[in-house]
Design an enzyme around this catalytic site. Sequence first.
Site, PDB file in Angstrom:
ATOM      1  N   SER A  95     -27.139  23.840  12.897  1.00 16.05           N
ATOM      2  CA  SER A  95     -27.128  25.130  12.218  1.00 16.05           C
ATOM      3  C   SER A  95     -26.899  26.252  13.224  1.00 16.05           C
ATOM      4  O   SER A  95     -27.186  26.114  14.404  1.00 16.05           O
ATOM      5  CB  SER A  95     -28.437  25.361  11.463  1.00 16.05           C
ATOM      6  OG  SER A  95     -29.429  25.757  12.378  1.00 16.05           O
ATOM      7  N   LYS A  96     -26.343  27.315  12.700  1.00 18.34           N
ATOM      8  CA  LYS A  96     -25.979  28.479  13.496  1.00 18.34           C
ATOM      9  C   LYS A  96     -27.155  28.964  14.357  1.00 18.34           C
ATOM     10  O   LYS A  96     -26.981  29.399  15.482  1.00 18.34           O
ATOM     11  CB  LYS A  96     -25.536  29.585  12.522  1.00 18.34           C
ATOM     12  CG  LYS A  96     -24.836  30.737  13.179  1.00 18.34           C
ATOM     13  CD  LYS A  96     -23.351  30.527  13.265  1.00 18.34           C
ATOM     14  CE  LYS A  96     -22.749  31.446  14.273  1.00 18.34           C
ATOM     15  NZ  LYS A  96     -21.513  30.975  14.866  1.00 18.34           N
ATOM     16  N   ARG A  97     -28.344  28.840  13.776  1.00 15.79           N
ATOM     17  CA  ARG A  97     -29.528  29.336  14.496  1.00 15.79           C
ATOM     18  C   ARG A  97     -29.782  28.553  15.789  1.00 15.79           C
ATOM     19  O   ARG A  97     -30.401  29.024  16.712  1.00 15.79           O
ATOM     20  CB  ARG A  97     -30.764  29.248  13.602  1.00 15.79           C
ATOM     21  CG  ARG A  97     -31.098  30.571  12.945  1.00 15.79           C
ATOM     22  CD  ARG A  97     -32.376  30.454  12.167  1.00 15.79           C
ATOM     23  NE  ARG A  97     -32.305  29.305  11.251  1.00 15.79           N
ATOM     24  CZ  ARG A  97     -33.314  28.490  11.017  1.00 15.79           C
ATOM     25  NH1 ARG A  97     -34.466  28.672  11.604  1.00 15.79           N
ATOM     26  NH2 ARG A  97     -33.176  27.494  10.172  1.00 15.79           N
TER      27      ARG A  97
END
Length: 493
Positions: free
Chosen positions: A260-262
């Site tokens: 995920s981007k995070r």
Amino acid sequence: MKEVRVRFAPSPTGYLHIGGLRTALYNYLFARHNKGKFVLRIEDTDRTRYVEGAIENLIESLQWAGVEHDEGVFLEEGKIVQRGEFGPYIQSERLDIYKKYVDQLIEKGYAYYCFCTKERLDKVREEQKIKGLIPRYDGLCRSLSLEEAKEKIANGEEYVVRLKLPPNKNIEFKDMVRGNITINTEDLDDQVLLKSDGYPTYHMAVVIDDHLMGITHIVRGEEWLPSTPKHVYLYEVFGWDKPIYVHLPTVLNKERKKLSKRHGDVSVGDFRGKGYLPEGLINYLALVGWSPEDNEELLTMEELIEKFKFERVSKTGGIFDKDKLDWVNGHYIRNYDLDKLTKMSIPYLKLTDHIDNKFIEENYDWIKTLVETVREGLSNLSEITEKVEVFFNNKIQPEDDEALNMLKLEETSTVLNAMKEELSKVDEVDEEFAKGIMKKIQKSTGIKGKKLYMPTRIALTGNNHGPELVSIIYLLGKQNIISRIKYVKENYM
Ligand code: GLU
């Protein structure tokens, strides 16, 4: 055997995810291995998630990666065009086609109109949850006759069309990764096929298109596995041949969570921007969830095509290991065509304060040697910005006590003096001079080995290790070397 036809069918909801690129890649490898066709179709029936520019980004990313399709949607001079005999390949341009098949299903009693409002559906779901049941449509509109339904429509009531699943029926299909799968219709919902905005849902459109486009193998992420029985049932009621299913394990990070981007980079653009080479990223991605029989890890696209088989795709998640990607990409950087690599490095070199267009124009060969010298230690091209800094700053800083102590040795002073002496004999340092100077210093001083090379390297770069000394000497040139010797003498010796 029938010609193999596969497709990658992304929804234009944003950038191309690294997992999406892997799905496209496996489709491509399978198509090429079997001399079949690879189609790029755009699934844009969810208008609420449509992102402007996403189609262009998808195509560009695939192009950059070298994952070429034969049919479908292409970019020509920045414009989206379509090529192939099964078009249109953008689902929003196929609404009439879906409508026709939805009508057929209704007429034959395999689908029905549903007039339930969102409020009612929410309430039903709420009640089911309280009772501990799996939320699903309760089938209220199933009992409406076609006449009743048509009357409601004539009165302007909003509707959707739902699939009418038969009770207690086993739906079976074979997945090349997962094996035989059986699901009972009691565990499935009456899927919406046509939405109130007149657009089909993904489930309807995907089946119609895959059939009409002659798709033989459906290769996609395993998140679609739970939907597959509904698709298979549609093939059955239409009386169509079922495709072969291949559901790929999700790409996970080292903690076995979805990327995920995070938690870092996820889009193809992120990796491209960091200066990963398409060859490196593709080689590595192929190994995320698949391995060739000989377990070879460095493979060109041609080798991947030759060796790729679904039988060797793993059932469990493919782990995306950034360190391994760096290792693979480093291999490609070291072996890349130097001129090409230099051109690709230029945007990153320009991020330093020392290199601009004029400098590049006047010193291209020097820059090429610079890239050749530092590429040894790179895992991606963005690292080059920092790596070349040492060639521009004559204020040398010994990296640690070991380096500092080395400078303080008596022999160091002797070596550096001899170096200055040799430099005074020439106007400029050329390659030949750079190759020969250390030998000459060894001869005139009698100092050799570690005591000769280490102090020179530290005086010229501040570091104990790094690129070839010959390249360093050539790249720095006479004046910079003299300045550096002066600086270390004044400050550390
Ligand atoms: N449009 C779907 C997606 O974005 C494609 C699923 C499929 O390949 O069937 O992932």
